[in-house]
Design an enzyme around this catalytic site. Sequence first.
Site, PDB file in Angstrom:
ATOM      1  N   ASP A 103      -1.690  -2.811  -6.526  1.00 10.71           N
ATOM      2  CA  ASP A 103      -1.513  -4.159  -5.974  1.00 10.71           C
ATOM      3  C   ASP A 103      -2.759  -5.003  -6.249  1.00 10.71           C
ATOM      4  O   ASP A 103      -3.848  -4.468  -6.457  1.00 10.71           O
ATOM      5  CB  ASP A 103      -1.294  -4.091  -4.456  1.00 10.71           C
ATOM      6  CG  ASP A 103      -0.022  -3.345  -4.096  1.00 10.71           C
ATOM      7  OD1 ASP A 103       0.889  -3.270  -4.942  1.00 10.71           O
ATOM      8  OD2 ASP A 103       0.050  -2.838  -2.965  1.00 10.71           O
TER       9      ASP A 103
HETATM   10  N1  URA Z   1       0.403   1.977  -2.660  1.00 10.16           N
HETATM   11  C1  URA Z   1       0.283   0.695  -2.288  1.00 10.16           C
HETATM   12  O1  URA Z   1       0.770   0.310  -1.242  1.00 10.16           O
HETATM   13  N2  URA Z   1      -0.373  -0.153  -3.111  1.00 10.16           N
HETATM   14  C2  URA Z   1      -0.961   0.234  -4.258  1.00 10.16           C
HETATM   15  O2  URA Z   1      -1.581  -0.587  -4.950  1.00 10.16           O
HETATM   16  C3  URA Z   1      -0.844   1.579  -4.628  1.00 10.16           C
HETATM   17  C4  URA Z   1      -0.159   2.437  -3.820  1.00 10.16           C
END
Ligand code: URA
Length: 237
Positions: A103
Amino acid sequence: MRLDKYLADGGAGSRSQVKEYIKKGKVSVNGIIVKNADASVGDDDVVECMGKRYSAGKFRYYMLNKPVDVVSATTDNRDRTVIDILKECDVNVKDLFPVGRLDKDTEGLLLITDDGQLSHELLSPKKHVDKTYEVGLRDLFTTEMERKLTEGVDIGEKRPTMPAKVQIINDKKILLTIREGKFHQVKRMLMAVGNEVIYLKRLKMGPLSLDDSLGQGEFRELSDCEINALKTIHEGK
Ligand code: URA
């Protein structure tokens, strides 16, 4: 392989363009300017054209310590991408892409490569590649939360998540190892047990660990040893 073919295959330009670059002294092999298009080069040579390094016929693998506020994409109209980070450091980014996504507000280990087959294997749900995250939490982490995460939780998918591994660092920080890679999975898992992720950093993906000498936004090529370790997944070992 001939130098002009090597550079053209590596993405430096068309065969006639790279011949021009070579003639004009813009190409070096192992730090020495070479002006013959038919000079012979191989895998162990460092070939640079106008300061950028090229490699033909060989996949490239980079480990990036992704900073927050950068998106895991090759291009984006609004945000800086992980590929922009490499491009800004004069890496030839032709065909490079991130293996999976973190993310925008997640930091840490991201593999960037042009090896589509390896990427496919690493992301395949069937391969169950472990991913370990350092997770900062809004609220205290309880034994009940630990129990639920290690058994599997309902995050609104067809099935509960696979059992995760939990290592408690302190009241509000854990290491969580998961085998799937669903959208926002870690955040959704912590939400499902009544907590909330306020900080997220990936530390490991399969046999690959984030090099802790890499600051945020820094990257390096993988070592041969790291590449071989990844390929054992690839070969299904
Ligand atoms: N899980 C999440 O919630 N975000 C990420 O970036 C990776 C794994």
